[in-house]
Design a protein around this motif. Structure first.
Motif, PDB file in Angstrom:
ATOM      1  N   HIS A  55       0.853  -1.200   0.000  1.00  0.00           N
ATOM      2  CA  HIS A  55       0.000   0.000   0.000  1.00  0.00           C
ATOM      3  C   HIS A  55       0.878   1.236   0.000  1.00  0.00           C
ATOM      4  O   HIS A  55       1.440   1.621   1.039  1.00  0.00           O
ATOM      5  CB  HIS A  55      -0.896   0.008   1.248  1.00  0.00           C
ATOM      6  N   ALA A  56       0.998   1.874  -1.145  1.00  0.00           N
ATOM      7  CA  ALA A  56       1.782   3.105  -1.261  1.00  0.00           C
ATOM      8  C   ALA A  56       1.115   4.010  -2.280  1.00  0.00           C
ATOM      9  O   ALA A  56       0.877   3.605  -3.416  1.00  0.00           O
ATOM     10  CB  ALA A  56       3.219   2.795  -1.684  1.00  0.00           C
ATOM     11  N   HIS A  57       0.849   5.247  -1.894  1.00  0.00           N
ATOM     12  CA  HIS A  57       0.135   6.176  -2.766  1.00  0.00           C
ATOM     13  C   HIS A  57       1.115   6.903  -3.695  1.00  0.00           C
ATOM     14  O   HIS A  57       1.302   8.125  -3.590  1.00  0.00           O
ATOM     15  CB  HIS A  57      -0.667   7.170  -1.931  1.00  0.00           C
ATOM     16  N   LEU A  58       1.683   6.150  -4.612  1.00  0.00           N
ATOM     17  CA  LEU A  58       2.580   6.764  -5.589  1.00  0.00           C
ATOM     18  C   LEU A  58       1.815   7.606  -6.605  1.00  0.00           C
ATOM     19  O   LEU A  58       2.432   8.299  -7.417  1.00  0.00           O
ATOM     20  CB  LEU A  58       3.396   5.691  -6.298  1.00  0.00           C
ATOM     21  N   ASN A  59       0.492   7.555  -6.536  1.00  0.00           N
ATOM     22  CA  ASN A  59      -0.356   8.426  -7.352  1.00  0.00           C
ATOM     23  C   ASN A  59      -0.590   9.779  -6.682  1.00  0.00           C
ATOM     24  O   ASN A  59      -1.343  10.603  -7.192  1.00  0.00           O
ATOM     25  CB  ASN A  59      -1.699   7.746  -7.652  1.00  0.00           C
ATOM     26  N   PHE A  60       0.052  10.022  -5.553  1.00  0.00           N
ATOM     27  CA  PHE A  60      -0.006  11.291  -4.842  1.00  0.00           C
ATOM     28  C   PHE A  60       1.316  12.040  -5.037  1.00  0.00           C
ATOM     29  O   PHE A  60       2.344  11.458  -5.393  1.00  0.00           O
ATOM     30  CB  PHE A  60      -0.206  11.075  -3.334  1.00  0.00           C
ATOM     31  N   SER A  61       1.280  13.333  -4.731  1.00  0.00           N
ATOM     32  CA  SER A  61       2.517  14.110  -4.633  1.00  0.00           C
ATOM     33  C   SER A  61       3.309  13.610  -3.416  1.00  0.00           C
ATOM     34  O   SER A  61       2.705  13.255  -2.392  1.00  0.00           O
ATOM     35  CB  SER A  61       2.178  15.591  -4.461  1.00  0.00           C
ATOM     36  N   PRO A  62       4.633  13.528  -3.487  1.00  0.00           N
ATOM     37  CA  PRO A  62       5.528  14.040  -4.522  1.00  0.00           C
ATOM     38  C   PRO A  62       5.937  13.004  -5.562  1.00  0.00           C
ATOM     39  O   PRO A  62       6.859  13.244  -6.326  1.00  0.00           O
ATOM     40  CB  PRO A  62       6.766  14.445  -3.694  1.00  0.00           C
ATOM     41  N   ILE A  86      12.666  -4.433  -2.725  1.00  0.00           N
ATOM     42  CA  ILE A  86      11.215  -4.421  -2.966  1.00  0.00           C
ATOM     43  C   ILE A  86      10.967  -4.841  -4.412  1.00  0.00           C
ATOM     44  O   ILE A  86      11.518  -4.248  -5.336  1.00  0.00           O
ATOM     45  CB  ILE A  86      10.606  -3.031  -2.672  1.00  0.00           C
ATOM     46  N   GLY A  87      10.144  -5.848  -4.591  1.00  0.00           N
ATOM     47  CA  GLY A  87       9.883  -6.369  -5.924  1.00  0.00           C
ATOM     48  C   GLY A  87       8.573  -5.923  -6.526  1.00  0.00           C
ATOM     49  O   GLY A  87       8.352  -6.086  -7.732  1.00  0.00           O
ATOM     50  N   ALA A  88       7.694  -5.360  -5.710  1.00  0.00           N
ATOM     51  CA  ALA A  88       6.402  -4.895  -6.211  1.00  0.00           C
ATOM     52  C   ALA A  88       5.816  -3.895  -5.238  1.00  0.00           C
ATOM     53  O   ALA A  88       6.057  -3.965  -4.026  1.00  0.00           O
ATOM     54  CB  ALA A  88       5.431  -6.055  -6.413  1.00  0.00           C
ATOM     55  N   VAL A  89       5.035  -2.956  -5.776  1.00  0.00           N
ATOM     56  CA  VAL A  89       4.358  -1.940  -4.985  1.00  0.00           C
ATOM     57  C   VAL A  89       2.917  -1.845  -5.471  1.00  0.00           C
ATOM     58  O   VAL A  89       2.673  -1.702  -6.675  1.00  0.00           O
ATOM     59  CB  VAL A  89       5.031  -0.553  -5.134  1.00  0.00           C
ATOM     60  N   ILE A  90       1.967  -1.942  -4.550  1.00  0.00           N
ATOM     61  CA  ILE A  90       0.556  -1.779  -4.903  1.00  0.00           C
ATOM     62  C   ILE A  90       0.156  -0.330  -4.624  1.00  0.00           C
ATOM     63  O   ILE A  90       0.337   0.170  -3.514  1.00  0.00           O
ATOM     64  CB  ILE A  90      -0.339  -2.741  -4.116  1.00  0.00           C
ATOM     65  N   VAL A  91      -0.394   0.317  -5.652  1.00  0.00           N
ATOM     66  CA  VAL A  91      -0.796   1.724  -5.564  1.00  0.00           C
ATOM     67  C   VAL A  91      -2.322   1.791  -5.595  1.00  0.00           C
ATOM     68  O   VAL A  91      -2.938   1.552  -6.644  1.00  0.00           O
ATOM     69  CB  VAL A  91      -0.196   2.545  -6.720  1.00  0.00           C
ATOM     70  N   PRO A  92      -2.963   2.089  -4.472  1.00  0.00           N
ATOM     71  CA  PRO A  92      -4.433   2.128  -4.437  1.00  0.00           C
ATOM     72  C   PRO A  92      -4.982   3.491  -4.840  1.00  0.00           C
ATOM     73  O   PRO A  92      -4.362   4.529  -4.585  1.00  0.00           O
ATOM     74  CB  PRO A  92      -4.748   1.846  -2.963  1.00  0.00           C
ATOM     75  N   GLY A  93      -6.152   3.489  -5.433  1.00  0.00           N
ATOM     76  CA  GLY A  93      -6.872   4.722  -5.690  1.00  0.00           C
ATOM     77  C   GLY A  93      -7.717   5.103  -4.492  1.00  0.00           C
ATOM     78  O   GLY A  93      -8.043   4.256  -3.654  1.00  0.00           O
ATOM     79  N   VAL A  94      -8.085   6.375  -4.427  1.00  0.00           N
ATOM     80  CA  VAL A  94      -9.003   6.839  -3.388  1.00  0.00           C
ATOM     81  C   VAL A  94     -10.251   7.490  -3.996  1.00  0.00           C
ATOM     82  O   VAL A  94     -11.206   7.793  -3.292  1.00  0.00           O
ATOM     83  CB  VAL A  94      -8.324   7.840  -2.435  1.00  0.00           C
ATOM     84  N   ASP A  95     -10.218   7.688  -5.314  1.00  0.00           N
ATOM     85  CA  ASP A  95     -11.347   8.219  -6.069  1.00  0.00           C
ATOM     86  C   ASP A  95     -11.120   7.826  -7.531  1.00  0.00           C
ATOM     87  O   ASP A  95     -10.165   7.104  -7.837  1.00  0.00           O
ATOM     88  CB  ASP A  95     -11.497   9.736  -5.893  1.00  0.00           C
ATOM     89  N   ILE A  96     -11.973   8.287  -8.411  1.00  0.00           N
ATOM     90  CA  ILE A  96     -11.837   7.887  -9.817  1.00  0.00           C
ATOM     91  C   ILE A  96     -10.537   8.421 -10.434  1.00  0.00           C
ATOM     92  O   ILE A  96      -9.775   7.656 -11.043  1.00  0.00           O
ATOM     93  CB  ILE A  96     -13.070   8.327 -10.634  1.00  0.00           C
ATOM     94  N   PRO A  97     -10.212   9.714 -10.299  1.00  0.00           N
ATOM     95  CA  PRO A  97      -8.960  10.200 -10.910  1.00  0.00           C
ATOM     96  C   PRO A  97      -7.707   9.520 -10.378  1.00  0.00           C
ATOM     97  O   PRO A  97      -6.797   9.187 -11.147  1.00  0.00           O
ATOM     98  CB  PRO A  97      -8.971  11.702 -10.581  1.00  0.00           C
ATOM     99  N   SER A  98      -7.623   9.305  -9.060  1.00  0.00           N
ATOM    100  CA  SER A  98      -6.424   8.674  -8.511  1.00  0.00           C
ATOM    101  C   SER A  98      -6.346   7.192  -8.862  1.00  0.00           C
ATOM    102  O   SER A  98      -5.252   6.633  -8.994  1.00  0.00           O
ATOM    103  CB  SER A  98      -6.352   8.865  -6.996  1.00  0.00           C
ATOM    104  N   SER A  99      -7.489   6.541  -9.039  1.00  0.00           N
ATOM    105  CA  SER A  99      -7.487   5.153  -9.507  1.00  0.00           C
ATOM    106  C   SER A  99      -6.970   5.082 -10.938  1.00  0.00           C
ATOM    107  O   SER A  99      -6.183   4.195 -11.291  1.00  0.00           O
ATOM    108  CB  SER A  99      -8.899   4.564  -9.430  1.00  0.00           C
ATOM    109  N   GLU A 100      -7.403   6.034 -11.756  1.00  0.00           N
ATOM    110  CA  GLU A 100      -6.928   6.102 -13.138  1.00  0.00           C
ATOM    111  C   GLU A 100      -5.420   6.366 -13.173  1.00  0.00           C
ATOM    112  O   GLU A 100      -4.693   5.769 -13.980  1.00  0.00           O
ATOM    113  CB  GLU A 100      -7.685   7.196 -13.876  1.00  0.00           C
ATOM    114  N   LYS A 101      -4.949   7.238 -12.273  1.00  0.00           N
ATOM    115  CA  LYS A 101      -3.513   7.522 -12.195  1.00  0.00           C
ATOM    116  C   LYS A 101      -2.737   6.284 -11.760  1.00  0.00           C
ATOM    117  O   LYS A 101      -1.634   6.020 -12.277  1.00  0.00           O
ATOM    118  CB  LYS A 101      -3.258   8.671 -11.223  1.00  0.00           C
ATOM    119  N   ALA A 102      -3.277   5.516 -10.837  1.00  0.00           N
ATOM    120  CA  ALA A 102      -2.615   4.287 -10.405  1.00  0.00           C
ATOM    121  C   ALA A 102      -2.446   3.322 -11.570  1.00  0.00           C
ATOM    122  O   ALA A 102      -1.385   2.696 -11.740  1.00  0.00           O
ATOM    123  CB  ALA A 102      -3.412   3.626  -9.281  1.00  0.00           C
ATOM    124  N   LEU A 103      -3.469   3.205 -12.401  1.00  0.00           N
ATOM    125  CA  LEU A 103      -3.381   2.329 -13.576  1.00  0.00           C
ATOM    126  C   LEU A 103      -2.363   2.853 -14.582  1.00  0.00           C
ATOM    127  O   LEU A 103      -1.616   2.070 -15.187  1.00  0.00           O
ATOM    128  CB  LEU A 103      -4.757   2.202 -14.231  1.00  0.00           C
TER     129      LEU A 103
END
Length: 259
Positions: free
Chosen positions: A9-16, A33-50
């Protein structure tokens, strides 16, 4: 070679991080670290995670509506999330859940948003990434109503008894850098089985010792693993092996990557 870690769980879709994640990913690789899961918190941030998952091999995405945004939740959001979830690197629905620590939204709005996402997760056989602050009973009631317990209790800060109830239902639990300095969190971890735990940073929040006061980042998930090792009396490699296998089991669309 040291066992590989997964930051679940890491919000790499957030600043910075969002625009230039490369240096953070490189430091994460250097720490195993071999993998990082980036969760969305709304539609735009979910799209950014993808978008990030498509650009970087070690990033995987989750798509969801956080309790903070549940007041704006509409049924069309579920259709959008379902489309996002068809992506081969979307491994979960989340970050979703409920939060009564702050007045994010009325309880009925939070229930509607969380139940809708839980039902979607069940229909797609994807795990949930669950945010829970002072909402134990409402969250468990919804999971029982939907009859779906495939998920992660992320950034757990609750009581041991509820943690055990979650584990009995089949949920897994993850802790952040709080475990490196918060005695009550450390005590909770010590009373749970390592075989049911995962690790996370919740970047950019809650940096562990010795990085408190700085921006948290995926490389620091090693400090969480090291602290688990201190608590359970095992090596960091032992923790990595167990928590990584737990993550791979819970998120079957996720695979480990080198680089």
């Amino acid at each position: 070679m040291p066992a590989i870690l997964i930051d679940t769980h890491a919000h790499l879709n957030f600043s910075p991080f969002a625009d230039h994640p490369e240096p953070y990913l490189e430091r994460a690789r250097q720490q195993g670290i071999g993998a990082v899961i980036v969760p969305g918190v709304d539609i735009p941030s979910s799209e950014k995670a993808l978008e990030l998952a498509e650009r970087y091999t070690m990033i995987y995405a989750a798509a969801g509506i956080h309790p903070e945004d549940s007041g704006t939740f509409v049924s069309d959001h579920l259709k959008i999330l379902e489309t996002f979830c068809q992506h081969e690197k979307c491994v979960a629905i989340g970050e979703t859940g409920m939060d009564f620590y702050r007045e994010y939204a009325p309880e009925m709005m939070q229930i509607r948003a969380f139940q809708g996402q839980a039902e979607l997760a069940k229909s797609l056989n994807l795990p949930l990434i669950i945010h829970n602050r002072q909402a134990d009973a409402p969250i468990m009631n919804i999971l029982k109503k939907v009859d779906y317990f495939k998920g992660q209790c992320h950034c757990y800060t609750g009581k041991v008894d509820f943690a055990r109830q979650c584990l009995e239902k089949g949920l897994l639990i993850s802790f952040t850098g709080l475990v490196t300095f918060a005695r009550e969190i450390r005590d909770t971890v010590s009373q749970l089985p390592l075989e049911a735990l995962m690790i996370e940073t919740d970047s950019p929040f809650m940096a562990p010792i010795p990085y408190r006061g700085k921006t948290n980042e995926p490389a620091y998930v090693r400090r969480v693993a090291e602290t688990y090792g201190e608590i359970f009396g095992v090596t960091c490699d032992d923790v990595a092996a167990i928590t990584t296998q737990n993550a791979l089991r819970l998120f079957p669309k996720l695979t480990l990557n080198e680089g």
